[in-house]
Design a protein around this motif. Structure first.
Motif, short mmCIF file in Angstrom:
data_model
loop_
_atom_site.label_atom_id
_atom_site.label_comp_id
_atom_site.label_asym_id
_atom_site.label_seq_id
_atom_site.Cartn_x
_atom_site.Cartn_y
_atom_site.Cartn_z
N TYR A 24 -2.55 -2.48 0.29
CA TYR A 24 -3.37 -1.65 -0.60
C TYR A 24 -3.28 -2.13 -2.06
O TYR A 24 -4.26 -2.15 -2.78
CB TYR A 24 -2.91 -0.19 -0.54
CG TYR A 24 -3.58 0.64 0.53
CD1 TYR A 24 -4.97 0.68 0.65
CD2 TYR A 24 -2.83 1.40 1.42
CE1 TYR A 24 -5.59 1.44 1.63
CE2 TYR A 24 -3.45 2.16 2.42
CZ TYR A 24 -4.82 2.18 2.51
OH TYR A 24 -5.43 2.94 3.49
N MET A 25 -2.06 -2.52 -2.47
CA MET A 25 -1.90 -2.94 -3.87
C MET A 25 -2.66 -4.22 -4.16
O MET A 25 -3.32 -4.36 -5.18
CB MET A 25 -0.41 -3.10 -4.21
CG MET A 25 0.27 -1.76 -4.38
SD MET A 25 1.91 -1.84 -5.06
CE MET A 25 2.79 -2.87 -3.96
N PRO B 90 -2.62 4.85 -8.57
CA PRO B 90 -2.58 6.28 -8.23
C PRO B 90 -3.53 7.12 -9.11
O PRO B 90 -3.93 8.21 -8.71
CB PRO B 90 -1.12 6.68 -8.49
CG PRO B 90 -0.36 5.40 -8.47
CD PRO B 90 -1.30 4.33 -8.92
N GLN C 124 -9.46 3.99 -4.80
CA GLN C 124 -8.70 4.10 -3.53
C GLN C 124 -9.62 4.50 -2.38
O GLN C 124 -9.51 3.96 -1.27
CB GLN C 124 -7.62 5.15 -3.66
CG GLN C 124 -6.45 4.74 -4.51
CD GLN C 124 -5.39 5.84 -4.50
OE1 GLN C 124 -5.02 6.34 -3.46
NE2 GLN C 124 -4.91 6.21 -5.68
N PRO D 164 10.84 -0.13 -2.08
CA PRO D 164 10.39 0.16 -3.45
C PRO D 164 10.97 -0.81 -4.49
O PRO D 164 10.23 -1.29 -5.36
CB PRO D 164 10.88 1.59 -3.69
CG PRO D 164 11.15 2.15 -2.34
CD PRO D 164 11.43 1.02 -1.42
N LYS E 140 -10.40 2.48 1.08
CA LYS E 140 -10.15 3.11 2.39
C LYS E 140 -11.41 3.08 3.24
O LYS E 140 -11.35 2.81 4.45
CB LYS E 140 -9.73 4.57 2.19
CG LYS E 140 -8.28 4.72 1.82
CD LYS E 140 -7.92 6.18 1.86
CE LYS E 140 -6.44 6.38 1.74
NZ LYS E 140 -6.06 7.77 1.63
N GLU F 2 -0.96 -2.48 -10.99
CA GLU F 2 -0.64 -1.68 -9.81
C GLU F 2 -0.34 -0.22 -10.14
O GLU F 2 -0.72 0.68 -9.39
CB GLU F 2 0.56 -2.29 -9.08
CG GLU F 2 0.19 -3.54 -8.33
CD GLU F 2 1.38 -4.29 -7.76
OE1 GLU F 2 2.54 -3.81 -7.86
OE2 GLU F 2 1.15 -5.38 -7.21
N GLN G 193 9.37 -4.19 -4.29
CA GLN G 193 7.98 -4.17 -4.78
C GLN G 193 7.93 -4.22 -6.30
O GLN G 193 7.07 -4.89 -6.88
CB GLN G 193 7.26 -2.94 -4.26
CG GLN G 193 6.86 -3.14 -2.81
CD GLN G 193 5.96 -2.05 -2.28
OE1 GLN G 193 5.40 -1.26 -3.02
NE2 GLN G 193 5.84 -2.01 -0.97
N SER H 51 1.62 -1.95 4.64
CA SER H 51 0.35 -1.32 4.26
C SER H 51 0.31 -1.07 2.75
O SER H 51 -0.74 -1.27 2.12
CB SER H 51 0.14 -0.02 5.03
OG SER H 51 1.24 0.82 4.88
N ASN H 52 1.44 -0.68 2.14
CA ASN H 52 1.46 -0.46 0.69
C ASN H 52 1.13 -1.71 -0.08
O ASN H 52 0.33 -1.71 -1.02
CB ASN H 52 2.87 -0.03 0.24
CG ASN H 52 2.97 1.46 0.20
OD1 ASN H 52 1.95 2.13 0.28
ND2 ASN H 52 4.19 1.96 0.10
N LEU H 53 1.77 -2.81 0.35
CA LEU H 53 1.53 -4.10 -0.30
C LEU H 53 0.05 -4.48 -0.14
O LEU H 53 -0.61 -4.91 -1.10
CB LEU H 53 2.43 -5.17 0.33
CG LEU H 53 2.28 -6.58 -0.20
CD1 LEU H 53 2.69 -6.66 -1.65
CD2 LEU H 53 3.11 -7.58 0.64
#
Ligand code: HEM
Length: 525
Positions: free
Chosen positions: A467-468, A363, A369, A157, A373, A359, A160, A463-465
């Motif tokens: 998605y961002m 959410p 999102q 975190p 996906k 970023e 990032q 995966s987070n990176l």
């Protein structure tokens, strides 16, 4: 006569006799184990196993260029003819091919540790496919140490948040390029521009450098990544075939210039990083890795080659995957104008028109999102995940012997009609249904039938990176532009290139400015 048969000839004849004796033994004296129920298997031939299926497939489809399309088409043909759980043999190596969501679920829950090694071909001393690599590392001390480092420090975190400005800069740079193209009414091949964006992000996050044209060094990283990417399959084959020669002292693979140049460049960056003052400020991944390698109290002693191999793997693992996701997602959106309108409505209402999407907005943008996906479900950039069963175990009611290679066809798993409704349709709404807190089991099942980032301990650590990067890029292109394409619809044919599933006809469009007045002062406020 006896004098003609030299000592060397005698050795040669002896080796031949041993070889034939081994084959005879294998064919006539080894009995299949009848006590265990092995997974279904297509008819096989002695020695070559199931390789003739591949040959027949190629005879039927000679027009297909071997490696561009073969793996998915071939595996799909095999599993639709013989079943979604299939044991086959390429020469002496057994493979288990899994194309069903329920078996993939069983593997990533019950057998996760057992399949947490890949056993990919490696090549000692080269920075690509190196034995010191992370992607190729078996599930053991080095892997566990690095995974912890990645999750807590390298991509954790804090890291990032620290690297957010890098991604914002690069997104703004791409917006500038698209604005310029829109003014000149020129078309854009989106995968080329996305490659610069993601390449710069990865290079700056890992080594504090970008691919900008002012810097000669950095330009060479870009061309090296492109060249190395273009020959990844050849390199894998080289390791498989020529790697064996290296073991007996015949060096072929190490001499490839692209690898030598890559190695030299990363070595130079390492030296510069070591010498730079104020090391504690703005640490990039190379700084963190160097510090860990010099820490006498570190749980694991990582080497210089570990660092180099890992950085190269991030280039290979991070760029093509994200670029392909951006391209496929844009193509799906352009082909579905109703979805594009709904996305714009959402972005306009949450982000507005006076500042650029960022970023922290993601959410609050559930439909965006869901669209990303859904695009990753239909077009996973890595369609086949390679692993290995460390020990024998039971899968889907069948016994799978230890050391069997595992191929999870996530492309097929995410189109499995037994678990996905209308599996071939692009329906982002399927990801909008929320589950109540008591439905943990259902949540786990849903997670494990959705595998664009792989599954279990060995799943993608970024995966987070991913998605961002994909989320903000798609968001920016929707917020600021309309697009015009040649023809009615984008051609959605795919092909398998350099280990990833990409568009057979690269997506090209002309951007039309929708919002040009975003002030650089208020860009990210
Ligand atoms: C949309 C973007 C991405 C997708 C779809 C993706 C997908 C994947 C998949 C399917 C795997 C194999 C997982 C498995 O075996 O279960 C993987 C592994 C990996 N990915 Fe990603 N990836 C993405 C972005 C990235 C980025 C941005 C990076 C880093 C810069 C990255 C670094 C890695 C690494 C290091 C591994 C190896 C993990 C291991 O062996 O334990 N990926 N990725």
């Amino acid at each position: 006569m006896a004098s003609i048969i030299t000592g060397e000839c005698q050795y040669f004849i002896l080796i031949l006799l041993c070889f034939f004796a081994f084959i005879c033994f294998f064919l006539f004296f080894t009995k299949p184990t009848h006590s265990v129920r092995l997974p279904p298997s297509p008819p096989s031939l002695p020695i070559i196993g199931h390789l003739h299926h591949l040959l027949f497939f190629l005879l039927y489809k000679p027009s297909l260029f071997f490696f561009d399309i073969l793996p998915l088409e071939f595996l799909h043909t095999l599993s639709s003819k013989y079943g979604t759980l299939l044991l086959f043999r390429a020469s002496f190596f057994p493979f288990l091919l899994v194309s069903s969501a329920s078996v993939a679920y069983e593997i990533f829950t019950t057998h996760d540790v057992n399949v947490s090694s890949r056993n990919l071909p490696t090549n000692e001393g080269s920075i690509i496919f190196d034995t010191s690599g992370f992607v190729t590392a078996p599930y053991g001390g080095y892997f566990k140490f690095m995974k912890k480092l990645i999750v807590t420090k390298l991509l954790g975190p804090n890291a990032q948040v620290q690297s957010r400005s890098i991604r914002e800069d690069e997104l703004e740079r791409l917006r500038g390029i698209l604005l310029d193209k829109a003014r000149k009414k020129e078309s854009v091949e989106i995968n080329k521009e996305a490659r610069k964006l993601v390449g710069n992000i990865v290079a700056r996050m890992t080594m504090g450098r970008s691919f900008t044209e002012e810097n000669g060094d950095v330009e060479s990283i870009q061309s090296l990544v492109a060249k190395a990417n273009a020959s990844k399959i050849k390199m894998a084959l080289s390791v498989l075939i020529f790697g064996q020669l290296e073991k007996v002292g015949i060096s072929w693979f190490k001499k490839r210039t692209v690898i030598k140049k890559f190695d030299k460049l990363i070595e130079r960056c390492l030296v510069e990083h070591k010498e730079k003052p104020n090391k504690d400020q703005c640490m990039d991944m190379m700084d963190v890795l160097l510090a860990v390698s010099e820490d006498p109290n570190a749980e694991y002693k990582i080497t210089r080659n570990n660092i180099k191999a890992f950085l190269v793997e991030l280039f290979f693992g991070g760029i093509d995957t994200s670029v392909n996701s951006i391209q496929w997602t844009m193509a799906e959106i352009i082909n579905n104008p109703i979805i594009a309108d709904r996305l714009r409505e959402e972005i306009d209402s949450v982000v507005g028109k006076s500042r650029l999407i960022q970023e922290t907005d993601l959410p609050n943008l559930p439909y965006l999102q869901a669209v990303i996906k859904e695009a990753l479900r239909l077009h996973p950039p890595v369609p086949i995940i390679p692993r290995e069963f460390n020990q024998g175990c039971t899968v889907g009611g069948f016994f799978v012997p230890g050391k069997t290679r595992l191929l999870v066809n996530i492309f097929a798993v995410m189109r499995d009609p037994n678990v996905w409704e209308d599996p071939l349709e692009f329906k982002p709404e399927r990801f909008l249904t929320s589950l109540s807190p008591g439905q943990e089991d259902e949540r786990n099942k849903q997670t494990l039938k959705y595998l664009p980032f792989g599954g279990g301990r060995r799943g993608c650590p970024a995966s987070n990176l991913g998605y961002m990067i994909v989320g903000t890029t798609i968001g920016m292109m929707l917020q600021c532009f309309d697009w015009s394409i040649k023809g009615e619809k984008v051609n959605m044919d795919g092909c398998f290139k350099e280990f990833t599933e990409t568009m057979a006809y690269p997506l090209t469009f002309t951007p039309v400015t929708r919002i040009s007045t975003i002030d650089s002062e208020t860009l990210h406020t």
